[in-house]
Enzyme design. Structure first.
Site, PDB file in Angstrom:
ATOM      1  N   ASN A  60       0.842  -1.197   0.000  1.00 42.82           N
ATOM      2  CA  ASN A  60       0.000   0.000   0.000  1.00 42.82           C
ATOM      3  C   ASN A  60       0.875   1.244   0.000  1.00 42.82           C
ATOM      4  O   ASN A  60       2.102   1.157  -0.054  1.00 42.82           O
ATOM      5  CB  ASN A  60      -0.960  -0.010   1.195  1.00 42.82           C
ATOM      6  CG  ASN A  60      -0.227  -0.118   2.509  1.00 42.82           C
ATOM      7  OD1 ASN A  60       0.552   0.754   2.892  1.00 42.82           O
ATOM      8  ND2 ASN A  60      -0.466  -1.219   3.227  1.00 42.82           N
ATOM      9  N   ASP A  80      -4.948  -6.263   4.838  1.00 41.20           N
ATOM     10  CA  ASP A  80      -6.099  -7.020   5.348  1.00 41.20           C
ATOM     11  C   ASP A  80      -6.185  -8.406   4.698  1.00 41.20           C
ATOM     12  O   ASP A  80      -6.770  -9.328   5.268  1.00 41.20           O
ATOM     13  CB  ASP A  80      -7.396  -6.259   5.073  1.00 41.20           C
ATOM     14  CG  ASP A  80      -7.484  -4.977   5.872  1.00 41.20           C
ATOM     15  OD1 ASP A  80      -7.021  -4.957   7.033  1.00 41.20           O
ATOM     16  OD2 ASP A  80      -8.007  -3.975   5.336  1.00 41.20           O
ATOM     17  N   LYS A 110       8.409 -17.611 -10.506  1.00 36.35           N
ATOM     18  CA  LYS A 110       7.701 -16.490 -11.107  1.00 36.35           C
ATOM     19  C   LYS A 110       6.524 -16.982 -11.942  1.00 36.35           C
ATOM     20  O   LYS A 110       6.669 -17.896 -12.762  1.00 36.35           O
ATOM     21  CB  LYS A 110       8.663 -15.691 -11.995  1.00 36.35           C
ATOM     22  CG  LYS A 110       7.973 -14.535 -12.720  1.00 36.35           C
ATOM     23  CD  LYS A 110       8.922 -13.834 -13.678  1.00 36.35           C
ATOM     24  CE  LYS A 110       8.167 -12.786 -14.482  1.00 36.35           C
ATOM     25  NZ  LYS A 110       9.057 -12.109 -15.462  1.00 36.35           N
ATOM     26  N   PHE A 116      -5.114   3.531  14.652  1.00 35.44           N
ATOM     27  CA  PHE A 116      -5.254   4.535  13.600  1.00 35.44           C
ATOM     28  C   PHE A 116      -6.333   4.069  12.637  1.00 35.44           C
ATOM     29  O   PHE A 116      -6.470   2.871  12.376  1.00 35.44           O
ATOM     30  CB  PHE A 116      -3.938   4.713  12.842  1.00 35.44           C
ATOM     31  CG  PHE A 116      -3.085   5.842  13.343  1.00 35.44           C
ATOM     32  CD1 PHE A 116      -2.882   6.982  12.577  1.00 35.44           C
ATOM     33  CD2 PHE A 116      -2.494   5.760  14.592  1.00 35.44           C
ATOM     34  CE1 PHE A 116      -2.088   8.021  13.045  1.00 35.44           C
ATOM     35  CE2 PHE A 116      -1.701   6.794  15.065  1.00 35.44           C
ATOM     36  CZ  PHE A 116      -1.495   7.934  14.293  1.00 35.44           C
ATOM     37  N   LYS A 128     -14.457   1.347  15.136  1.00 32.70           N
ATOM     38  CA  LYS A 128     -13.214   0.635  15.406  1.00 32.70           C
ATOM     39  C   LYS A 128     -12.817   0.761  16.874  1.00 32.70           C
ATOM     40  O   LYS A 128     -12.355  -0.202  17.500  1.00 32.70           O
ATOM     41  CB  LYS A 128     -12.120   1.222  14.505  1.00 32.70           C
ATOM     42  CG  LYS A 128     -10.900   0.346  14.305  1.00 32.70           C
ATOM     43  CD  LYS A 128     -10.013   0.967  13.208  1.00 32.70           C
ATOM     44  CE  LYS A 128      -8.819   0.088  12.914  1.00 32.70           C
ATOM     45  NZ  LYS A 128      -7.975   0.674  11.836  1.00 32.70           N
ATOM     46  N   LYS A 140     -12.814  -2.892  18.926  1.00 35.44           N
ATOM     47  CA  LYS A 140     -11.488  -3.478  19.164  1.00 35.44           C
ATOM     48  C   LYS A 140     -10.937  -3.159  20.557  1.00 35.44           C
ATOM     49  O   LYS A 140      -9.767  -3.401  20.826  1.00 35.44           O
ATOM     50  CB  LYS A 140     -10.520  -3.020  18.080  1.00 35.44           C
ATOM     51  CG  LYS A 140     -11.039  -3.438  16.686  1.00 35.44           C
ATOM     52  CD  LYS A 140     -10.008  -3.336  15.604  1.00 35.44           C
ATOM     53  CE  LYS A 140     -10.599  -3.824  14.270  1.00 35.44           C
ATOM     54  NZ  LYS A 140      -9.627  -3.828  13.170  1.00 35.44           N
TER      55      LYS A 140
END
Length: 403
Positions: free
Chosen positions: A211, A281, A291, A325, A339, A343
């Site tokens: 990301n 995730d 490959k 975060f 969240k 959590k």
């Protein structure tokens, strides 16, 4: 907090120079040792004799006017200063500092000093918003310079808008608050665990999923915690960020699974845990040892869920203060609150990564801190180091039950 502090007050050439007279007087009344340094243009607005009378110290203007033959004045002042204030700071002096230009007494001293620098801009509203000025201020903020934002109102040029030098009382209150925060060692004896950066999930020996996280926010948090006296364990995914603070132990990982294992290894002995990493995730269900060759038609990859690190920490939490975060692109507060509750967090830091100046790769950020009581505290556009410092103010207050 300013008593006996050695303060260099830099006065650059703007009509707001007259306010620097009151600032000099009030700093001296606070017990600070003030030495005023003026640009030649500033001396067109206010006489150096005025500052000399108010500070009871010589005033410095000319780089080559060496008052003591045993010392080089601009180096001596740079080393002498506990902190430096530039008020007013014109677009010109901001531009010089951001680009390493040292062509007068003030700019030369600024480049030679390692003291904290506080910049109080004052200029025309259109100048303040000019892209070049904004770029220079963002560069200085990224380097750790502190800004005291100008107020809005009637300007000397006749315009009404943002650009008026903040009042001396406000400047002093900012200095006192900042000195208190950075001399208190509020995290002395604490162990802080921080995660930062992205993760990489292998597809084959060549390819991986990742990301846009740069790790800048997590590294800023780790450094801020260490500056406040904490022992810091920084678990980071692949990133170009570097850190050399002696109180920081860096642990490099690559995948979400490796990050899970590393964080749990340090979790039990941590007092504060801040999960700033952008963890994948999902990961490929099958990792190819060779490959993957290009074939005709489309390719379908099956993905599986990675372990939810933050949720697992919330389930095992005993004494830790756990902060997550939430980087969102829509309804950030709503998702952040969900969240926080789901959590078992003590606080969450929410930001909209699509907002200008926020998000991955930027040197600045815009966030909202939400504690367990769901009190929301916004942090406006600031350098990531400044955001990190403010987050620890909130965390320390919440740990003490001050909110």
């Amino acid at each position: 907090m300013l008593s006996q502090k050695n303060i260099v007050l830099g006065v650059s050439g703007g009509i707001a120079s007259y306010k620097a007279c009151a600032l000099t007087s009030k700093l001296t009344q606070k017990g600070a040792n003030v030495k005023v340094m003026m640009t030649e243009n500033a001396a067109q607005f206010v006489s150096p004799l005025t500052f000399q009378a108010l500070s009871r110290n010589p005033v410095y203007i000319n780089t080559f006017d060496e008052k003591d033959p045993m010392k080089i004045a601009h180096i001596d002042l740079a080393d002498w200063a506990d902190l430096i204030i530039i008020a007013p700071a014109t677009a010109n002096i901001i531009g010089k500092l951001a680009n390493g230009i040292a062509d007068d007494m003030l700019s030369t001293t600024l480049l030679a000093s390692e003291a904290p620098v506080y910049i109080a801009p004052a200029m025309n509203v259109h100048m303040y918003k000019h892209p070049a000025v904004m770029k220079n201020m963002n560069q200085l903020a990224d380097w750790g310079y502190h800004f005291i934002e100008p107020g809005a109102g009637y300007l000397a040029c006749g315009y009404v808008g943002k650009g008026r030098l903040e009042e001396p009382e406000t400047i002093i209150s900012v200095l006192e608050a900042h000195q208190q925060d950075h001399t208190s060692h509020s995290l002395e004896g604490k162990t802080v665990l921080v995660s930062a950066g992205p993760t990489r999930e292998k597809v084959d020996p060549i390819r991986f999923f990742t990301n846009r996280s740069s790790g800048k926010m997590g590294f800023a948090i780790a450094e801020a915690a260490a500056d406040l006296g904490a022992t810091v364990n920084l678990v980071t995914g692949p990133t170009n960020q570097t850190i050399t603070h002696p109180n920081i132990n860096r642990i490099d990982v690559e995948s979400a699974e490796e990050m899970y294992e590393a964080i749990h290894r340090y979790y039990e002995n941590s007092d504060i845990v801040i999960k700033a990493a952008a963890v994948a995730d999902y990961r490929p269900k099958q990792v190819h040892e060779q490959k993957m060759k290009k074939q005709e038609g489309d390719l379908l990859l099956e993905l599986e869920r990675t372990k939810d690190i933050l949720k697992s920490l919330g389930e095992k939490k005993t004494h830790q203060f756990l902060v997550g975060f939430a980087a969102e692109t829509s309804d950030p507060i709503e998702y952040g609150l969900g969240k926080l509750r789901k959590k078992n967090l003590d606080a969450i830091v929410v930001n909209n990564v699509t907002a200008e100046g926020a998000g991955f790769g930027n040197d600045t950020n815009i966030v909202t801190y939400i504690n367990k009581d769901e009190k929301q505290i916004p942090v406006e556009l600031s350098s990531k180091k400044e955001v990190a410092n403010k987050l620890f103010q909130f965390i320390v207050h919440d740990m003490k039950g001050d909110r």
